[in-house]
Design a protein around this motif. Structure first.
Motif, PDB file in Angstrom:
ATOM      1  N   SER A 100       0.819  -1.237   0.226  1.00  0.00           N
ATOM      2  CA  SER A 100      -0.097  -0.059   0.103  1.00  0.00           C
ATOM      3  C   SER A 100       0.925   1.359   0.042  1.00  0.00           C
ATOM      4  N   HIS A 101       1.902   1.283   0.759  1.00  0.00           N
ATOM      5  CA  HIS A 101       2.916   2.334   0.840  1.00  0.00           C
ATOM      6  C   HIS A 101       3.471   2.746  -0.562  1.00  0.00           C
ATOM      7  N   VAL A 102       3.989   1.549  -1.345  1.00  0.00           N
ATOM      8  CA  VAL A 102       4.460   1.750  -2.650  1.00  0.00           C
ATOM      9  C   VAL A 102       3.434   2.314  -3.438  1.00  0.00           C
ATOM     10  N   ALA A 103       2.186   1.786  -3.431  1.00  0.00           N
ATOM     11  CA  ALA A 103       1.249   2.252  -4.502  1.00  0.00           C
ATOM     12  C   ALA A 103       0.937   3.832  -4.168  1.00  0.00           C
ATOM     13  N   GLU A 104       1.080   4.202  -2.965  1.00  0.00           N
ATOM     14  CA  GLU A 104       0.978   5.536  -2.798  1.00  0.00           C
ATOM     15  C   GLU A 104       2.158   6.382  -3.377  1.00  0.00           C
ATOM     16  N   GLN A 105       3.181   6.011  -3.099  1.00  0.00           N
ATOM     17  CA  GLN A 105       4.399   6.689  -3.680  1.00  0.00           C
ATOM     18  C   GLN A 105       4.331   6.963  -5.121  1.00  0.00           C
ATOM     19  N   LEU A 106       3.567   5.711  -5.867  1.00  0.00           N
ATOM     20  CA  LEU A 106       3.699   5.625  -7.342  1.00  0.00           C
ATOM     21  C   LEU A 106       2.616   6.106  -8.162  1.00  0.00           C
ATOM     22  N   ALA A 107       1.539   6.498  -7.306  1.00  0.00           N
ATOM     23  CA  ALA A 107       0.048   6.942  -7.720  1.00  0.00           C
ATOM     24  C   ALA A 107      -0.497   5.774  -8.398  1.00  0.00           C
ATOM     25  N   VAL A 108      -0.447   4.860  -7.781  1.00  0.00           N
ATOM     26  CA  VAL A 108      -1.211   3.531  -8.167  1.00  0.00           C
ATOM     27  C   VAL A 108      -2.437   3.279  -7.467  1.00  0.00           C
ATOM     28  N   ASP A 109      -3.600   3.221  -8.031  1.00  0.00           N
ATOM     29  CA  ASP A 109      -4.927   2.950  -7.383  1.00  0.00           C
ATOM     30  C   ASP A 109      -5.115   1.677  -7.212  1.00  0.00           C
ATOM     31  N   PHE A 110      -5.121   1.091  -6.070  1.00  0.00           N
ATOM     32  CA  PHE A 110      -5.484  -0.302  -5.947  1.00  0.00           C
ATOM     33  C   PHE A 110      -7.025  -0.175  -5.688  1.00  0.00           C
ATOM     34  N   ILE A 111      -7.754  -1.237  -6.507  1.00  0.00           N
ATOM     35  CA  ILE A 111      -9.186  -1.664  -6.446  1.00  0.00           C
ATOM     36  C   ILE A 111      -9.472  -2.454  -5.289  1.00  0.00           C
ATOM     37  N   SER A 112      -8.479  -3.552  -5.469  1.00  0.00           N
ATOM     38  CA  SER A 112      -8.760  -4.601  -4.401  1.00  0.00           C
ATOM     39  C   SER A 112      -7.472  -5.306  -4.111  1.00  0.00           C
ATOM     40  N   ILE A 113      -7.136  -5.888  -2.948  1.00  0.00           N
ATOM     41  CA  ILE A 113      -5.934  -6.819  -2.656  1.00  0.00           C
ATOM     42  C   ILE A 113      -6.729  -7.937  -1.734  1.00  0.00           C
ATOM     43  N   ARG A 114      -6.672  -9.147  -2.461  1.00  0.00           N
ATOM     44  CA  ARG A 114      -7.146 -10.309  -1.946  1.00  0.00           C
ATOM     45  C   ARG A 114      -6.277 -11.321  -1.760  1.00  0.00           C
ATOM     46  N   PRO A 115      -5.714 -11.639  -0.547  1.00  0.00           N
ATOM     47  CA  PRO A 115      -4.842 -12.671  -0.418  1.00  0.00           C
ATOM     48  C   PRO A 115      -5.513 -14.041  -0.128  1.00  0.00           C
TER      49      PRO A 115
END
Length: 192
Positions: A100-115
Motif C-alpha cells: 500500500s505504501h509503494v502504491a501511494e508513492q507511485l500513484a497506483v490506485d488499488f481496487i482490491s487486494i485479496r490474499p
C-alpha cells in the motif's frame, strides 16, 4: 681284468644314472612344490600393487574432507540467506502494508487486494515430499498508467523477499485514456 673293468664301468653308469634320476626327481619335486607358491606370491604382489594404485594416500582424504567442509559452510550460508528472504506468517500483513505504501508513492490506485486464505505447500522432489515453503497467492486489481505500473513492477523485482508474478493482465480503461486496468496474481512465499 677286462671283466672287472666292464663291471666297474657298469657300476659307474648305474651311479651316474641314479644321480641323474635323483637330480631330475629333485627338479620335478621343486617345480611341483614351489611353483604354486611362487605363483601365489606373484599374485599377491600384483594385488598389493593394485591396492596401492586404487587406495589414495591419507593426505588426499584430508584435503577432500577440508574441501567438503568448505562446501558445507558455503551451502549453510546460502540456506540461511534464502530463509531470510522468505516471509513469515506475521510478515505477510507487513507485506500488504508495504504494498500500500509503494502504491501511494507511485500513484497506483488499488481496487482490491485479496490474499488467498489457504496457502499452497511447495514440496521437495524427494520421495517423502518434504514441504519446503508455502505459496500464498495475492490477487491484486489496480488502475495505473504504464509508467506507474513499470515502477510498481520494478519495486517488486528489487525486493529482498521471494515474490513471483504468476499472471499479469492489462486492459485499457474506457473512462480514462491515461490509465489501465491491471489484474495481477502475485505469489508470496512464506516459511509457515
Amino acid at each position: 681284468m677286462y671283466l672287472t673293468k666292464k663291471s666297474a664301468l657298469k657300476q659307474e653308469y648305474i651311479v651316474i644314472g641314479i644321480v641323474a634320476f635323483a637330480a631330475l626327481a629333485l627338479v620335478i619335486g621343486f617345480f611341483i612344490i614351489f611353483i604354486p607358491l611362487v605363483e601365489e606370491l606373484s599374485s599377491l604382489n600384483s594385488k598389493i600393487r593394485k591396492g596401492e594404485k586404487i587406495a589414495p594416500d591419507a593426505s588426499g582424504y584430508r584435503r577432500q574432507y577440508a574441501e567438503m567442509e568448505k562446501q558445507i559452510e558455503t551451502l549453510s550460508q546460502e540456506i540461511t540467506q534464502s530463509k531470510e528472504r522468505l516471509f513469515w506468517k506475521r510478515d505477510i500483513t507487513f507485506f500488504l502494508g508495504k504494498l500500500s505504501h509503494v502504491a501511494e508513492q507511485l500513484a497506483v490506485d488499488f481496487i482490491s487486494i485479496r490474499p488467498s486464505l489457504t496457502p499452497e505447500p511447495v514440496k521437495a522432489d524427494n520421495k517423502e515430499g518434504t514441504v519446503l515453503m508455502y505459496k500464498h497467492a495475492v490477487n491484486i486489481t489496480m488502475k495505473a498508467g504504464y509508467r506507474e505500473l513499470i515502477g510498481f513492477l520494478a519495486r517488486i523485482e528489487e525486493s529482498d523477499r521471494f515474490f513471483r508474478i504468476d499472471e499479469l493482465t492489462i486492459v485499457p480503461d474506457t473512462k480514462d485514456i491515461l490509465k489501465r486496468n491491471v489484474t495481477l496474481v502475485l505469489s508470496v512465499f512464506s516459511a509457515d
